[in-house]
Design a protein around this motif. Structure first.
Motif, PDB file in Angstrom:
ATOM      1  N   PHE A  58       0.834  -1.199   0.000  1.00 36.52           N
ATOM      2  CA  PHE A  58       0.000   0.000   0.000  1.00 36.52           C
ATOM      3  C   PHE A  58       0.867   1.246   0.000  1.00 36.52           C
ATOM      4  O   PHE A  58       1.929   1.288   0.610  1.00 36.52           O
ATOM      5  CB  PHE A  58      -0.904   0.044   1.232  1.00 36.52           C
ATOM      6  CG  PHE A  58      -1.983  -0.990   1.231  1.00 36.52           C
ATOM      7  CD1 PHE A  58      -2.728  -1.258   0.096  1.00 36.52           C
ATOM      8  CD2 PHE A  58      -2.265  -1.703   2.376  1.00 36.52           C
ATOM      9  CE1 PHE A  58      -3.726  -2.208   0.103  1.00 36.52           C
ATOM     10  CE2 PHE A  58      -3.258  -2.652   2.399  1.00 36.52           C
ATOM     11  CZ  PHE A  58      -3.993  -2.904   1.255  1.00 36.52           C
ATOM     12  N   ASN A  59       0.408   2.266  -0.683  1.00 41.81           N
ATOM     13  CA  ASN A  59       1.076   3.556  -0.674  1.00 41.81           C
ATOM     14  C   ASN A  59       0.156   4.571  -0.015  1.00 41.81           C
ATOM     15  O   ASN A  59      -1.060   4.527  -0.192  1.00 41.81           O
ATOM     16  CB  ASN A  59       1.398   4.022  -2.103  1.00 41.81           C
ATOM     17  CG  ASN A  59       2.486   3.188  -2.723  1.00 41.81           C
ATOM     18  OD1 ASN A  59       3.388   2.726  -2.049  1.00 41.81           O
ATOM     19  ND2 ASN A  59       2.385   2.985  -4.024  1.00 41.81           N
ATOM     20  N   GLN A  60       0.757   5.482   0.733  1.00 37.51           N
ATOM     21  CA  GLN A  60      -0.013   6.540   1.364  1.00 37.51           C
ATOM     22  C   GLN A  60      -0.372   7.586   0.315  1.00 37.51           C
ATOM     23  O   GLN A  60       0.522   8.163  -0.306  1.00 37.51           O
ATOM     24  CB  GLN A  60       0.809   7.181   2.489  1.00 37.51           C
ATOM     25  CG  GLN A  60       0.127   8.323   3.188  1.00 37.51           C
ATOM     26  CD  GLN A  60      -1.083   7.890   3.989  1.00 37.51           C
ATOM     27  OE1 GLN A  60      -1.122   6.781   4.486  1.00 37.51           O
ATOM     28  NE2 GLN A  60      -2.058   8.753   4.110  1.00 37.51           N
ATOM     29  N   PRO A  61      -1.656   7.831   0.079  1.00 43.05           N
ATOM     30  CA  PRO A  61      -2.006   8.861  -0.905  1.00 43.05           C
ATOM     31  C   PRO A  61      -1.610  10.239  -0.372  1.00 43.05           C
ATOM     32  O   PRO A  61      -1.865  10.557   0.790  1.00 43.05           O
ATOM     33  CB  PRO A  61      -3.523   8.728  -1.039  1.00 43.05           C
ATOM     34  CG  PRO A  61      -3.971   8.055   0.204  1.00 43.05           C
ATOM     35  CD  PRO A  61      -2.830   7.211   0.669  1.00 43.05           C
ATOM     36  N   LEU A  62      -0.985  11.010  -1.205  1.00 44.56           N
ATOM     37  CA  LEU A  62      -0.545  12.336  -0.814  1.00 44.56           C
ATOM     38  C   LEU A  62      -1.394  13.375  -1.516  1.00 44.56           C
ATOM     39  O   LEU A  62      -1.915  13.162  -2.601  1.00 44.56           O
ATOM     40  CB  LEU A  62       0.929  12.533  -1.162  1.00 44.56           C
ATOM     41  CG  LEU A  62       1.900  11.556  -0.516  1.00 44.56           C
ATOM     42  CD1 LEU A  62       3.308  11.820  -1.012  1.00 44.56           C
ATOM     43  CD2 LEU A  62       1.852  11.670   1.000  1.00 44.56           C
ATOM     44  N   ARG A  63      -1.529  14.521  -0.870  1.00 44.52           N
ATOM     45  CA  ARG A  63      -2.249  15.633  -1.474  1.00 44.52           C
ATOM     46  C   ARG A  63      -1.330  16.838  -1.486  1.00 44.52           C
ATOM     47  O   ARG A  63      -0.351  16.888  -0.747  1.00 44.52           O
ATOM     48  CB  ARG A  63      -3.531  15.944  -0.712  1.00 44.52           C
ATOM     49  CG  ARG A  63      -3.284  16.329   0.745  1.00 44.52           C
ATOM     50  CD  ARG A  63      -4.572  16.754   1.417  1.00 44.52           C
ATOM     51  NE  ARG A  63      -4.397  16.934   2.830  1.00 44.52           N
ATOM     52  CZ  ARG A  63      -3.819  17.988   3.414  1.00 44.52           C
ATOM     53  NH1 ARG A  63      -3.349  18.971   2.687  1.00 44.52           N
ATOM     54  NH2 ARG A  63      -3.716  18.069   4.714  1.00 44.52           N
ATOM     55  N   ASP A  64      -1.660  17.798  -2.321  1.00 43.62           N
ATOM     56  CA  ASP A  64      -0.877  19.021  -2.370  1.00 43.62           C
ATOM     57  C   ASP A  64      -1.043  19.791  -1.065  1.00 43.62           C
ATOM     58  O   ASP A  64      -2.132  19.831  -0.485  1.00 43.62           O
ATOM     59  CB  ASP A  64      -1.322  19.900  -3.538  1.00 43.62           C
ATOM     60  CG  ASP A  64      -0.990  19.263  -4.884  1.00 43.62           C
ATOM     61  OD1 ASP A  64      -0.043  18.457  -4.918  1.00 43.62           O
ATOM     62  OD2 ASP A  64      -1.679  19.580  -5.865  1.00 43.62           O
TER      63      ASP A  64
END
Length: 95
Positions: A58-64
């Motif tokens: 799993f990858n941690q979703p990143l946001r701006d």
């Protein structure tokens, strides 16, 4: 690495565990099996293998990183009973 009976008894005494002889024998056998399995894992060649953060990938979703709130410090400080240099003053509680 093998765990002998004396070391197990010493660790049990330090942990303040009361072990009967039967329990100590069974625990000693179980711990030695675990240590043997760890020793066998130490022999595996892991050169070139990338470490994993999670076994399922799993990858941690990143946001701006975007500023969404405006600077309203003066408006917020207007509600404080006492302020100085942009900080809220509180009563002294420790002498």
């Amino acid at each position: 690495m093998a765990l002998d009976h004396e070391t197990l008894q010493k660790v049990a005494r330090l942990a303040q565990l009361g072990l009967s002889n039967d329990d100590a024998d069974r625990l000693n056998s179980d711990l030695n099996n675990i240590l043997s399995m760890i020793d066998s894992l130490q022999t595996i060649d892991t050169d070139g293998i990338q470490p994993m953060a999670h076994p399922l990938g799993f990858n941690q979703p990143l946001r701006d990183d975007v500023v969404t709130h405006q600077d309203n410090r003066e408006q917020l400080l207007a509600n404080a009973p006492a302020t100085e240099d942009g900080h809220i003053l509180v009563p002294k509680v420790i002498d």
